[in-house]
Design an enzyme around this catalytic site. Sequence first.
Site, mmCIF file in Angstrom:
data_model
loop_
_atom_site.group_PDB
_atom_site.id
_atom_site.type_symbol
_atom_site.label_atom_id
_atom_site.label_comp_id
_atom_site.label_asym_id
_atom_site.label_seq_id
_atom_site.Cartn_x
_atom_site.Cartn_y
_atom_site.Cartn_z
ATOM 1 N N GLU A 1 11.090 -8.761 -9.363
ATOM 2 C CA GLU A 1 9.828 -8.536 -8.652
ATOM 3 C C GLU A 1 9.235 -9.875 -8.206
ATOM 4 O O GLU A 1 9.740 -10.942 -8.526
ATOM 5 C CB GLU A 1 8.806 -7.827 -9.553
ATOM 6 C CG GLU A 1 8.581 -6.353 -9.228
ATOM 7 C CD GLU A 1 7.754 -6.127 -7.973
ATOM 8 O OE1 GLU A 1 7.473 -7.102 -7.235
ATOM 9 O OE2 GLU A 1 7.395 -4.961 -7.710
ATOM 10 N N ASP B 1 6.698 -0.138 -2.593
ATOM 11 C CA ASP B 1 6.592 -1.105 -3.687
ATOM 12 C C ASP B 1 5.959 -2.381 -3.125
ATOM 13 O O ASP B 1 4.888 -2.343 -2.559
ATOM 14 C CB ASP B 1 7.972 -1.334 -4.311
ATOM 15 C CG ASP B 1 7.909 -1.811 -5.747
ATOM 16 O OD1 ASP B 1 7.100 -2.709 -6.037
ATOM 17 O OD2 ASP B 1 8.668 -1.302 -6.588
ATOM 18 N N ASN C 1 0.564 -2.511 -6.697
ATOM 19 C CA ASN C 1 1.808 -3.094 -6.202
ATOM 20 C C ASN C 1 1.557 -4.019 -5.011
ATOM 21 O O ASN C 1 0.672 -4.863 -5.058
ATOM 22 C CB ASN C 1 2.826 -1.989 -5.889
ATOM 23 C CG ASN C 1 4.093 -2.160 -6.706
ATOM 24 O OD1 ASN C 1 4.629 -3.256 -6.784
ATOM 25 N ND2 ASN C 1 4.567 -1.094 -7.309
ATOM 26 N N ASN D 1 0.919 -6.096 -13.003
ATOM 27 C CA ASN D 1 2.132 -5.826 -12.256
ATOM 28 C C ASN D 1 2.221 -6.823 -11.099
ATOM 29 O O ASN D 1 2.241 -8.029 -11.336
ATOM 30 C CB ASN D 1 2.156 -4.373 -11.779
ATOM 31 C CG ASN D 1 3.518 -3.931 -11.299
ATOM 32 O OD1 ASN D 1 4.512 -4.227 -11.946
ATOM 33 N ND2 ASN D 1 3.583 -3.228 -10.184
ATOM 34 N N ARG E 1 -0.441 -3.480 -18.425
ATOM 35 C CA ARG E 1 -0.058 -4.861 -18.097
ATOM 36 C C ARG E 1 -0.336 -5.128 -16.637
ATOM 37 O O ARG E 1 -0.494 -4.212 -15.823
ATOM 38 C CB ARG E 1 1.425 -5.083 -18.375
ATOM 39 C CG ARG E 1 2.366 -4.211 -17.536
ATOM 40 C CD ARG E 1 3.804 -4.685 -17.650
ATOM 41 N NE ARG E 1 4.737 -3.790 -16.987
ATOM 42 C CZ ARG E 1 5.021 -3.825 -15.683
ATOM 43 N NH1 ARG E 1 4.391 -4.686 -14.887
ATOM 44 N NH2 ARG E 1 5.905 -2.989 -15.169
#
Length: 284
Positions: free
Chosen positions: A13, A191, A143, A98, A96
């Site tokens: 990521e 995403d 995201n 991201n 958490r």
Amino acid sequence: MDVVLEAEAQLGEGPVWDSRAAVLRWVDILPGLVHRFDPESGEDTSFEVGEPVGTVAVRRSGGLVLATESGIYTCSDDGSSSTRLHEVATDPRGGRFNDGKADRWGRFWAGTMLEGTDAAGAFYRLDPDGSLHTVLTDVSVSNGMGWSPDGRTMYYVDTPTGGVDAFDHDPDTGDVTNRRRLIDVERGWPDGLSVDAEGGLWVALWDGWAVRHYAPDGRLIDTVELPAQRVTSCAFGGPDLSTLYLTSARTGLAEDVLERQPHAGSLFAVDAEVSGQPPGEWAG
């Protein structure tokens, strides 16, 4: 499309081009690894954070900014020293950070999620003075994000909503207003994303085997197929910012599925035939 690194990342990521070092920074979220990929040599190195790490950004004064399982940190380039600026907060607790990104005006943006729980997260803006501001609440999986070339529009993805939203954005203050739906993604799930110098949006598709290129008005321009089911994010890099780097994931895929897609978790590069915008850096 080229496979530039057989990384076998669990959950690759957060790619971002570090123009000072001419390298791509990216993370593997679940094992908590911050990577440094040098396209010139093909060498990839990493350091361990000690907990899941959602994204990385470059700090203008030197070093990096990380959004992790426990909060937002600054750290040295090699991770040997770090300082926590803010703790993570989700409702209920247990989530958490991201995805996240630094903008061209010196701010760092990042959002939270709690696996299996809708609307437990939020989206935040870290200003250059170190103050943290809540931009959105009731976020499920924060995201991708990006900005139009003139800075007047911000784009944002909360993945389970199935699309990309746009906001009016004030570059002077970082304030966002007038949220509206720009793109309904009809293949996989949206995403991470990146915005090119012409205002086009490039959206990575989780479970979509591709990255899609959209016009500023939301019209689909092109689909670039990839040999990985879970494409997670993208960023422009290289000397002229015309290479689109893409991360991907292996997590959650059964062994027989992975046997049929050996490049899952790899780092890919695509000649985008358009340049990206200069990458942002946090000015704190």
